[in-house]
Design a protein around this motif. Structure first.
Motif, mmCIF file in Angstrom:
data_model
loop_
_atom_site.group_PDB
_atom_site.id
_atom_site.type_symbol
_atom_site.label_atom_id
_atom_site.label_comp_id
_atom_site.label_asym_id
_atom_site.label_seq_id
_atom_site.Cartn_x
_atom_site.Cartn_y
_atom_site.Cartn_z
ATOM 1 N N LEU A 271 73.874 -86.853 -11.819
ATOM 2 C CA LEU A 271 73.486 -86.868 -10.830
ATOM 3 C C LEU A 271 74.278 -86.467 -10.335
ATOM 4 N N ASN A 273 76.803 -86.950 -6.458
ATOM 5 C CA ASN A 273 77.879 -87.769 -5.977
ATOM 6 C C ASN A 273 77.584 -88.252 -4.698
ATOM 7 N N ALA A 283 71.151 -85.655 -2.064
ATOM 8 C CA ALA A 283 70.628 -85.760 -3.959
ATOM 9 C C ALA A 283 69.189 -85.628 -4.005
ATOM 10 N N ALA A 288 68.369 -84.396 -7.787
ATOM 11 C CA ALA A 288 68.869 -85.255 -8.729
ATOM 12 C C ALA A 288 68.469 -86.292 -9.176
ATOM 13 N N VAL A 291 71.715 -91.177 -8.755
ATOM 14 C CA VAL A 291 73.315 -91.220 -7.628
ATOM 15 C C VAL A 291 74.047 -91.707 -8.857
ATOM 16 N N GLY A 292 75.472 -90.662 -9.078
ATOM 17 C CA GLY A 292 76.471 -91.746 -10.023
ATOM 18 C C GLY A 292 77.247 -91.449 -9.885
ATOM 19 N N SER A 449 82.517 -94.807 -16.158
ATOM 20 C CA SER A 449 82.219 -93.543 -15.262
ATOM 21 C C SER A 449 83.515 -92.498 -15.656
ATOM 22 N N CYS A 499 79.094 -91.884 -17.705
ATOM 23 C CA CYS A 499 78.790 -90.491 -17.540
ATOM 24 C C CYS A 499 80.067 -90.081 -17.063
ATOM 25 N N CYS A 501 82.230 -88.388 -13.742
ATOM 26 C CA CYS A 501 81.419 -88.137 -12.481
ATOM 27 C C CYS A 501 82.961 -87.812 -11.744
ATOM 28 N N SER A 521 75.269 -89.168 -18.678
ATOM 29 C CA SER A 521 74.891 -88.390 -17.132
ATOM 30 C C SER A 521 76.097 -88.027 -17.219
ATOM 31 N N SER A 523 78.100 -86.033 -13.188
ATOM 32 C CA SER A 523 77.554 -86.912 -11.888
ATOM 33 C C SER A 523 78.023 -85.573 -10.892
#
Ligand code: PEP
Ligand code: MG
Length: 555
Positions: A271, A273, A283, A288, A291-292, A449, A499, A501, A521, A523
């Motif tokens: 994903l 940022n 992105a 991607a 979007v994370g 996250s 995730c 990030c 995931s 990000s």
């Protein structure tokens, strides 16, 4: 050969002739000052003309460049509607008896200094925009024709500084690179150079002199170096680097549209940022999978007054639409510490990073959170949305946010507003407390996250803003890695996705670690999506601990 070092503002290498540009300063006679009413009328007429010019420039640019490049003219138009700016000029005319030109000059100076004094590098860079749009007004008021900067043939453009509107209007076919004496890495000129894929070096100082005009030069936009009359060896090096970069860019394109899965079948979602609509476009461009982390505070930081529900809603809806069906995780306002805007009126704090920031501010000023959540839930009807809460340290904070979220949803339902049926609400794990309590927090959060930037700062008691202690700010420190592991294990036990990030997600030497923990995931900045996909597709998720985590106790 002369070697000059500045700050790399847009990566890439280039070689060609230097074109030194010096803006002509106004040298006409001063105009007699009229009555305040006459001066105000001239101001309003100039505003109308500037608005028309900027609309036209937007239309012209959008037709032959991408929309994010043309956006600079929209931003300038918004600046001309800014109440604080308008009132400042009007007060200088009516209360200080200034002529309109002097009033515009003074307002431009005050606003640009205010921007420069802000903590956020992004806001500092807005100083160039306010000067740019004020210069446009001055040109109109003085009846000067604004001549676009024309380049004779493909050149390396050297200038004291470039106004964003000048950069946008340059003929890209004749622009090899940009080097400036002033400017900043976050200026619109730098952002535009990156978007256009042109190498740029800023802050070279007063070293590019008119005598260098026409001389052969080479630029390295990553290292921040300009060579004037480079030796054959330097030219050769630059050419090799240019070829390598292009080859690398081409090579990465093969990973577009390919699944992010390792050789032994482990999948991970990659994903991006983002902090703006331009970033959302980047992105998508970099393929991607969603979007994370959408850092929503940037919209607040670039406004002179607190954005209202409608403005927020429009931004969130556009972001979801740009992502065309891919999930966008919006992080609620993370204001405080290094990110602040004057209109929040936050008191000075001894330790701002540990003070009134992020969720603490939102729970203290509940209306801020309610307004943002209303805008988010309304936008949720236009795409796939998730919401996450920054700086969680206690379980009750998550419970309180959820209560507010539920009350906002009930309110919107009563108003008949369309919202998505389900919008997962997650917690950012970026304090040691949240990681340690991740078992309990997993009952209150729909996903986690991990923000490794703050998690590192708070775990190691090492200020992320302080370059002097960079040796001690180590995101791969065993203590940080152990907290990440703990969080991933608790997420797995509770069956919720996790995730990563923070910046560590983009560290390709850590991909093995994250995948072996089973993170769902990663990000990363848009430009890192394809390099990361390459890394994932070429690896096998090995058993055993990565060296860093084994090195417990090592510094
Ligand atoms: C983090 O702390 O890792 C994070 C992603 O948030 P930010 O960098 O915006 O504080
Ligand atoms: Mg953070």
């Amino acid at each position: 050969m002369i070697t000059l070092n500045g700050i790399g503002a847009s990566p890439g290498t280039a070689e060609g002739a230097l074109f030194c540009y010096h803006r002509q300063e106004y040298a006409g006679p001063p105009r007699p000052v009229g009555s305040p009413d006459q001066e105000l009328e001239r101001f309003r007429a100039a505003l109308r003309q500037a608005d028309a010019q900027l609309r036209q420039l937007f239309r012209d640019t959008v037709s032959d460049a991408d929309e994010s490049v043309a956006q600079v003219f929209e931003i300038h138009r918004m600046m001309l509607e800014d109440q604080d700016y308008l009132e400042k000029v009007e007060r200088l005319i009516t209360q200080s008896g200034k002529g309109v030109e002097a009033a515009v000059e003074e307002a431009a100076r005050i606003f640009s200094e205010t921007f420069l004094a802000m903590d956020s590098a992004y806001m500092q860079a807005r100083s160039a925009d306010v000067l740019d749009v004020s210069t446009r007004l001055l040109h109109i008021l003085r009846g000067e024709e604004e001549k676009p900067l024309t380049l004779p043939f493909p050149v390396i453009l050297a200038a004291d500084d470039l106004r964003p509107s000048e950069t946008v209007q340059l003929d890209k076919k004749k622009l090899i690179a940009i080097v400036t004496a002033e400017g900043s890495r976050n200026s619109h000129t730098a952002i535009l150079a990156k978007t256009m894929g042109i190498p740029a070096v800023v802050q070279l100082g007063d070293v590019v002199t008119p005598e260098m005009d026409g001389k052969h030069a080479a630029v390295d936009g990553s290292a921040g170096t300009l060579w004037v009359e480079p030796t054959d060896a330097i030219c050769q090096l630059v050419r090799e680097k240019t070829m390598d970069l292009e080859e690398r860019r081409q090579q990465l394109l093969q990973y577009k549209g390919r699944p992010s899965v390792t050789r032994d079948g482990v999948s991970v979602r990659l994903l991006a940022n983002v902090g703006s609509l331009e970033d959302c476009e980047a992105a998508v461009e970099n393929d991607a999978e969603g979007v994370g982390l959408f850092r929503t505070e940037f919209q607040y930081l670039s406004a002179s007054t607190c954005p209202g529900e409608e403005e927020l809603f429009r931004m969130y809806r556009s972001a979801l639409e740009k992502l065309g069906g891919r999930t966008v995780v919006f992080r609620t306002l993370d204001i405080g510490a290094d990110k602040s805007a004057p209109y929040f009126g936050l008191p000075e704090e001894e330790n701002p990073a540990m003070g009134m920031r992020a969720v603490r501010l939102c729970l203290t000023r509940r209306e801020l959170l309610r307004t943002q959540l209303r805008a988010l839930y309304r936008a949720s009807a236009f795409g796939k949305m998730q919401i996450m809460i920054p700086m969680i340290a206690s379980v009750w904070e998550m419970q309180e946010v959820r209560k507010t979220a539920q009350s906002v949803k009930r309110e919107l339902a009563a108003e008949g507003a369309a919202c998505a049926d389900s919008v997962p609400l997650g917690a950012m794990i970026e304090t040691p407390a949240a990681a340690i309590l991740s078992g309990e927090l997993a009952k209150e959060a729909d996903f986690f996250s991990i923000g490794t930037n703050d998690l590192t700062q708070y775990t190691l008691a090492a200020d992320r803003q302080n370059g002097d202690i960079h040796l001690f700010y180590d995101a791969r420190h065993p203590a940080v890695l152990r907290l990440i592991r703990m969080t991933a294990e608790n997420a797995a036990k509770a069956g919720i996705p996790v995730c990563v990030c923070g910046d560590l997600a983009a560290d390709l030497t850590m991909t093995d670690f994250f995948l072996s923990l089973g993170v769902d995931s990663l990000s990363v900045p848009p430009s890192m999506v394809l390099p990361l996909r390459e890394r994932v597709r070429l690896m096998t998720v090995g058993g055993g601990l990565p060296a860093q985590e084994k090195g417990e106790g090592d510094a």
